[in-house]
Design a protein around this motif. Structure first.
Motif, PDB file in Angstrom:
ATOM      1  N   VAL A   1     -45.441  44.115  25.068  1.00 57.46           N
ATOM      2  CA  VAL A   1     -44.376  44.908  24.447  1.00 57.46           C
ATOM      3  C   VAL A   1     -44.942  45.796  23.345  1.00 57.46           C
ATOM      4  N   LEU A   2     -45.792  45.229  22.486  1.00 55.83           N
ATOM      5  CA  LEU A   2     -46.394  46.029  21.411  1.00 55.83           C
ATOM      6  C   LEU A   2     -47.254  47.158  21.986  1.00 55.83           C
ATOM      7  N   ASP A   3     -48.026  46.845  23.033  1.00 52.38           N
ATOM      8  CA  ASP A   3     -48.854  47.874  23.668  1.00 52.38           C
ATOM      9  C   ASP A   3     -47.990  48.997  24.249  1.00 52.38           C
ATOM     10  N   ALA A   4     -46.866  48.618  24.859  1.00 53.07           N
ATOM     11  CA  ALA A   4     -45.985  49.635  25.460  1.00 53.07           C
ATOM     12  C   ALA A   4     -45.385  50.541  24.395  1.00 53.07           C
ATOM     13  N   TYR A   5     -44.987  49.968  23.260  1.00 52.82           N
ATOM     14  CA  TYR A   5     -44.444  50.807  22.186  1.00 52.82           C
ATOM     15  C   TYR A   5     -45.507  51.763  21.648  1.00 52.82           C
ATOM     16  N   GLU A   6     -46.728  51.289  21.549  1.00 54.82           N
ATOM     17  CA  GLU A   6     -47.803  52.170  21.070  1.00 54.82           C
ATOM     18  C   GLU A   6     -48.025  53.326  22.042  1.00 54.82           C
ATOM     19  N   ASP A   7     -48.029  53.025  23.342  1.00 54.47           N
ATOM     20  CA  ASP A   7     -48.310  54.056  24.342  1.00 54.47           C
ATOM     21  C   ASP A   7     -47.104  54.970  24.581  1.00 54.47           C
ATOM     22  N   ASP A   8     -45.929  54.374  24.760  1.00 59.63           N
ATOM     23  CA  ASP A   8     -44.756  55.152  25.162  1.00 59.63           C
ATOM     24  C   ASP A   8     -44.100  55.883  23.991  1.00 59.63           C
ATOM     25  N   LEU A   9     -44.095  55.255  22.814  1.00 59.62           N
ATOM     26  CA  LEU A   9     -43.436  55.861  21.663  1.00 59.62           C
ATOM     27  C   LEU A   9     -44.421  56.534  20.711  1.00 59.62           C
ATOM     28  N   GLY A  10     -45.707  56.375  20.979  1.00 58.86           N
ATOM     29  CA  GLY A  10     -46.710  57.015  20.126  1.00 58.86           C
ATOM     30  C   GLY A  10     -46.820  56.415  18.746  1.00 58.86           C
ATOM     31  N   ILE A  11     -46.512  55.120  18.604  1.00 62.32           N
ATOM     32  CA  ILE A  11     -46.609  54.448  17.300  1.00 62.32           C
ATOM     33  C   ILE A  11     -48.064  54.021  17.093  1.00 62.32           C
ATOM     34  N   LYS A  12     -48.706  54.581  16.118  1.00 67.66           N
ATOM     35  CA  LYS A  12     -50.138  54.380  15.927  1.00 67.66           C
ATOM     36  C   LYS A  12     -50.460  52.916  15.626  1.00 67.66           C
ATOM     37  N   GLN A  13     -51.370  52.357  16.423  1.00 71.94           N
ATOM     38  CA  GLN A  13     -51.892  51.002  16.229  1.00 71.94           C
ATOM     39  C   GLN A  13     -50.773  49.966  16.072  1.00 71.94           C
ATOM     40  N   PHE A  14     -49.751  50.099  16.879  1.00 70.14           N
ATOM     41  CA  PHE A  14     -48.674  49.116  16.776  1.00 70.14           C
ATOM     42  C   PHE A  14     -49.120  47.752  17.284  1.00 70.14           C
ATOM     43  N   ASP A  15     -50.107  47.735  18.166  1.00 70.45           N
ATOM     44  CA  ASP A  15     -50.622  46.451  18.655  1.00 70.45           C
ATOM     45  C   ASP A  15     -51.322  45.669  17.565  1.00 70.45           C
ATOM     46  N   ARG A  16     -51.667  46.342  16.436  1.00 68.64           N
ATOM     47  CA  ARG A  16     -52.327  45.634  15.342  1.00 68.64           C
ATOM     48  C   ARG A  16     -51.342  44.810  14.528  1.00 68.64           C
ATOM     49  N   GLY A  17     -50.081  44.781  14.954  1.00 69.41           N
ATOM     50  CA  GLY A  17     -49.160  43.810  14.383  1.00 69.41           C
ATOM     51  C   GLY A  17     -49.668  42.398  14.603  1.00 69.41           C
ATOM     52  N   ILE A  18     -50.514  42.215  15.605  1.00 68.18           N
ATOM     53  CA  ILE A  18     -51.241  40.967  15.824  1.00 68.18           C
ATOM     54  C   ILE A  18     -52.609  41.127  15.168  1.00 68.18           C
TER      55      ILE A  18
ATOM     56  N   PHE B   1     -62.833  42.334  22.300  1.00 69.42           N
ATOM     57  CA  PHE B   1     -63.167  41.250  23.223  1.00 69.42           C
ATOM     58  C   PHE B   1     -61.987  40.309  23.432  1.00 69.42           C
ATOM     59  N   GLU B   2     -61.190  40.129  22.381  1.00 70.09           N
ATOM     60  CA  GLU B   2     -60.084  39.179  22.459  1.00 70.09           C
ATOM     61  C   GLU B   2     -58.980  39.654  23.395  1.00 70.09           C
ATOM     62  N   LYS B   3     -58.664  40.952  23.370  1.00 71.68           N
ATOM     63  CA  LYS B   3     -57.591  41.434  24.229  1.00 71.68           C
ATOM     64  C   LYS B   3     -57.931  41.286  25.715  1.00 71.68           C
ATOM     65  N   PRO B   4     -59.167  41.607  26.171  1.00 68.32           N
ATOM     66  CA  PRO B   4     -59.497  41.323  27.577  1.00 68.32           C
ATOM     67  C   PRO B   4     -59.391  39.841  27.912  1.00 68.32           C
ATOM     68  N   ILE B   5     -59.826  38.963  26.979  1.00 66.36           N
ATOM     69  CA  ILE B   5     -59.692  37.520  27.215  1.00 66.36           C
ATOM     70  C   ILE B   5     -58.213  37.165  27.370  1.00 66.36           C
ATOM     71  N   PHE B   6     -57.372  37.730  26.512  1.00 68.39           N
ATOM     72  CA  PHE B   6     -55.939  37.450  26.614  1.00 68.39           C
ATOM     73  C   PHE B   6     -55.383  37.917  27.951  1.00 68.39           C
ATOM     74  N   TYR B   7     -55.693  39.165  28.338  1.00 69.35           N
ATOM     75  CA  TYR B   7     -55.125  39.699  29.569  1.00 69.35           C
ATOM     76  C   TYR B   7     -55.596  38.907  30.789  1.00 69.35           C
ATOM     77  N   LEU B   8     -56.864  38.489  30.787  1.00 68.13           N
ATOM     78  CA  LEU B   8     -57.352  37.670  31.899  1.00 68.13           C
ATOM     79  C   LEU B   8     -56.632  36.328  31.921  1.00 68.13           C
ATOM     80  N   LEU B   9     -56.509  35.705  30.751  1.00 69.76           N
ATOM     81  CA  LEU B   9     -55.843  34.413  30.677  1.00 69.76           C
ATOM     82  C   LEU B   9     -54.369  34.529  31.070  1.00 69.76           C
ATOM     83  N   ASP B  10     -53.716  35.585  30.605  1.00 65.26           N
ATOM     84  CA  ASP B  10     -52.303  35.790  30.935  1.00 65.26           C
ATOM     85  C   ASP B  10     -52.124  36.033  32.437  1.00 65.26           C
ATOM     86  N   TRP B  11     -53.062  36.780  33.048  1.00 62.79           N
ATOM     87  CA  TRP B  11     -52.986  37.015  34.493  1.00 62.79           C
ATOM     88  C   TRP B  11     -53.178  35.706  35.259  1.00 62.79           C
TER      89      TRP B  11
END
Length: 569
Positions: free
Chosen positions: A318-335, A343-353
């Motif tokens: 959700v945070l990534d989508a808001y950053e991309d779709d709404l143009g909110i700078k570094q909104f994913d850094r809320g985490i 490195f952590e985000k690829p680990i997360f996406y692999l684990l989530d998949w």
């Protein structure tokens, strides 16, 4: 005498590691989420919620929340992710629960409450308005008129108020299916003279968050200013700043308050300049607010500004989508991903998949471990071969040690010469360990920070992989009526981890130095205690990794019988 001294030294070193790590972990590395279950009378039951709210530790409520909510007219909020209401007195968003998340793992547990009205326990609210010299702007006591009784993703609501002096104020509110409100503020000047209006937005809360702010996880005030995330502001800084507050000027960006899993964020128009401030009032009332430039509204004209307000769970997608779709700078850094963000985000996406494929987060962790082991297989093979080579030359090394026991420099020269002759590298075994460090740290952060992992079960007694293993023989698996301290509450997983590490060390060549031998002999049991307070998911990862390492070493010896023969010799 020498052996006794070495043993004492090994014990002292192990104790320093054990107790030193306990001190450092409490200060800098939170080890896991609070337990989701506990053992009562030998049965595993969910841990009840302590406060009924995830967001703060504040004084007792002045009035019951239900009474406060009933004191003013309201507009209902109803979305797939949110439930609550907007207070028409002051146009405050001050009543919000997150319907997708529960306080505990109990099926009848209430949903997470994020926002509460002023005058109730743990008040937490947001609002938007105007200021300006000579402008009769709406206040906290203004009663607004709503265009509809409910705000949904399909039905926006406009709040209106006329000051009776020629200006009408409108706040158009829209909300999506997740957690983002779009706020359009309009001032219409029907008077005979020009007025200056400066839009603002704020989010206010009483007290600090109950989760501590630490070196690895920032909790409290935060924002993105001029394209850079700022995690350096905490509640103590705001206290020290006094009336002036902590100010940041930025073009675009956003600011708000971040918890481990929840976030409130004010997002001005990303193309305009804003001044963001964190300030504190009486009774520890903290506020994050922004203002944009004041503008003149001529007679017969209107001024509109659009901003956004996020209030919800920090779901990565959700945070990534808001950053991309709404143009909110570094909104994913809320985490607070930290240094290993890349490195952590690829680990997360692999684990989530993997989780979506298998439907079980524990199985996903095992799958992740297998994938990592496969990727590191060539490096691990070199490591094991080098270690096996070390085993093969043990008799020669012992002979050199006996021959040059009184000449340490000569012994070092002969040992280096032996390594060169046998084409072995005693440091080759360090590379896989070094590569495992960022992987382990990334998984640690993913388990600790991402809400997707919160309250995820594995099997049997493991109901929450982001919390420590709750089943410990220290209290006879809950039959004894006491809860041991986390340092000695050895769960089943950390015990198995210690045993697997001991078996792995037994397959490795013994170090030439007697002190190192004794340290390595004690280290598995020291790590067993160190890992006890960590998340069960991390323990599962390390246990699986150790089992695969043992299997790989056994396979190597089966393919090279001479190595095992050399070991026997």
């Amino acid at each position: 005498m020498e052996n006794n001294r070495n043993m004492i030294l090994a014990i002292v070193l192990s104790a320093l590691v054990l107790f030193g790590w306990s001190f450092l972990s409490e200060r800098f590395f939170p080890t896991a989420n609070p337990p989701a279950t506990q053992i009562v009378d030998g049965k595993q039951v969910p841990v009840p919620s302590a406060a009924g709210s995830p967001v703060s530790n504040t004084p007792a409520a002045l009035r019951d929340r239900a009474l406060v909510l009933g004191e003013t007219p309201r507009v209902k909020i109803d979305t797939p992710a949110l439930s609550g209401s907007i207070n028409l007195k002051g146009a405050r968003i001050d009543d919000l629960t997150l319907t997708r998340y529960r306080e505990t793992i109990k099926k009848d547990s209430p949903p997470i409450r994020l926002l509460s009205p002023a005058g109730s326990k743990e008040s937490y609210l947001a609002g938007f308005g105007w200021t300006g010299q000579g402008l009769a702007a709406p206040t906290a006591d203004t009663i607004w008129t709503a265009s509809a009784p409910a705000l949904t993703p399909a039905t926006p609501v406009t709040l209106s108020w006329d000051n009776g002096q020629g200006q009408r104020f409108d706040i158009n509110l829209a909300v999506d299916k997740d957690y983002m409100f779009t706020v359009k503020q309009t001032v219409t000047n029907t008077g005979t003279g020009a007025v200056a209006a400066q839009p603002f937005g704020f989010v206010s809360r009483h007290g600090v968050f109950k989760d501590p702010d630490s070196w690895t996880i920032h909790i409290g005030p935060m924002g993105v200013f001029n394209g850079s995330a700022n995690y350096d502001i905490n509640f103590e800084d705001v206290d020290e700043a006094g009336n002036a507050g902590v100010q940041n000027s930025s073009k675009g960006g956003w600011l708000g308050f971040t918890d481990k899993y929840w976030l409130t964020a004010l997002v001005p128009d990303q193309g305009t300049s804003m001044n963001g401030t964190f300030r504190v009032g009486s009774d520890k009332a903290y506020q994050a607010d922004f203002t944009t430039e004041a503008q003149i509204v001529q007679p017969g004209k209107a001024l509109s500004t659009t901003s956004r307000f996020f209030a919800g769970a920090k779901e990565v997608g959700v945070l990534d989508a808001y950053e991309d779709d709404l143009g909110i700078k570094q909104f994913d850094r809320g985490i607070d991903w930290g240094w290993f963000y890349w490195f952590e985000k690829p680990i997360f996406y692999l684990l989530d998949w993997l989780f979506r494929v298998f439907g079980n987060f524990g199985v996903a962790i095992i799958g992740l471990t297998l994938i990592i082991r496969l990727l590191m297989f060539p490096i691990a093979q070199k490591q094991f071969k080098s270690m096996a080579g070390m085993r093969a030359v043990q008799p020669k090394m012992k002979a050199l040690q006996e021959r040059h026991k009184d000449d340490k420099p000569r012994l070092q020269q002969e040992m280096l010469k032996l390594y060169q002759q046998e084409k072995i590298n005693p440091l080759a075994g360090c590379l896989p360990i070094l590569l495992q460090i960022p992987i382990f740290y990334a998984l640690y952060k993913v388990l600790l920070l991402t809400i997707e992992m919160r309250h995820q079960p594995f099997a049997l007694w493991i109901k929450d992989l982001s919390a420590p293993d709750p089943l410990t023989p220290v209290n006879l698996f809950g039959l004894l009526n006491f809860t041991p301290p986390s340092m000695i509450a050895l769960g089943v997983l950390p015990i198995l981890l210690g045993i697997s590490m001991w078996l792995q060390f037994k397959l490795n060549p013994a170090p030439a130095d007697p002190v190192q031998q004794q340290v390595f002999g004690i280290m598995p049991w020291v790590f067993m205690f160190i890992m006890a307070p960590f998340a069960a998911g991390l323990q599962l990862y390390w246990l699986t990794n150790n089992i695969l390492s043992i299997a790989q070493q056994k396979w190597l010896y089966s393919r090279h019988p001479a190595l095992s023969q050399a070991e026997a010799k």
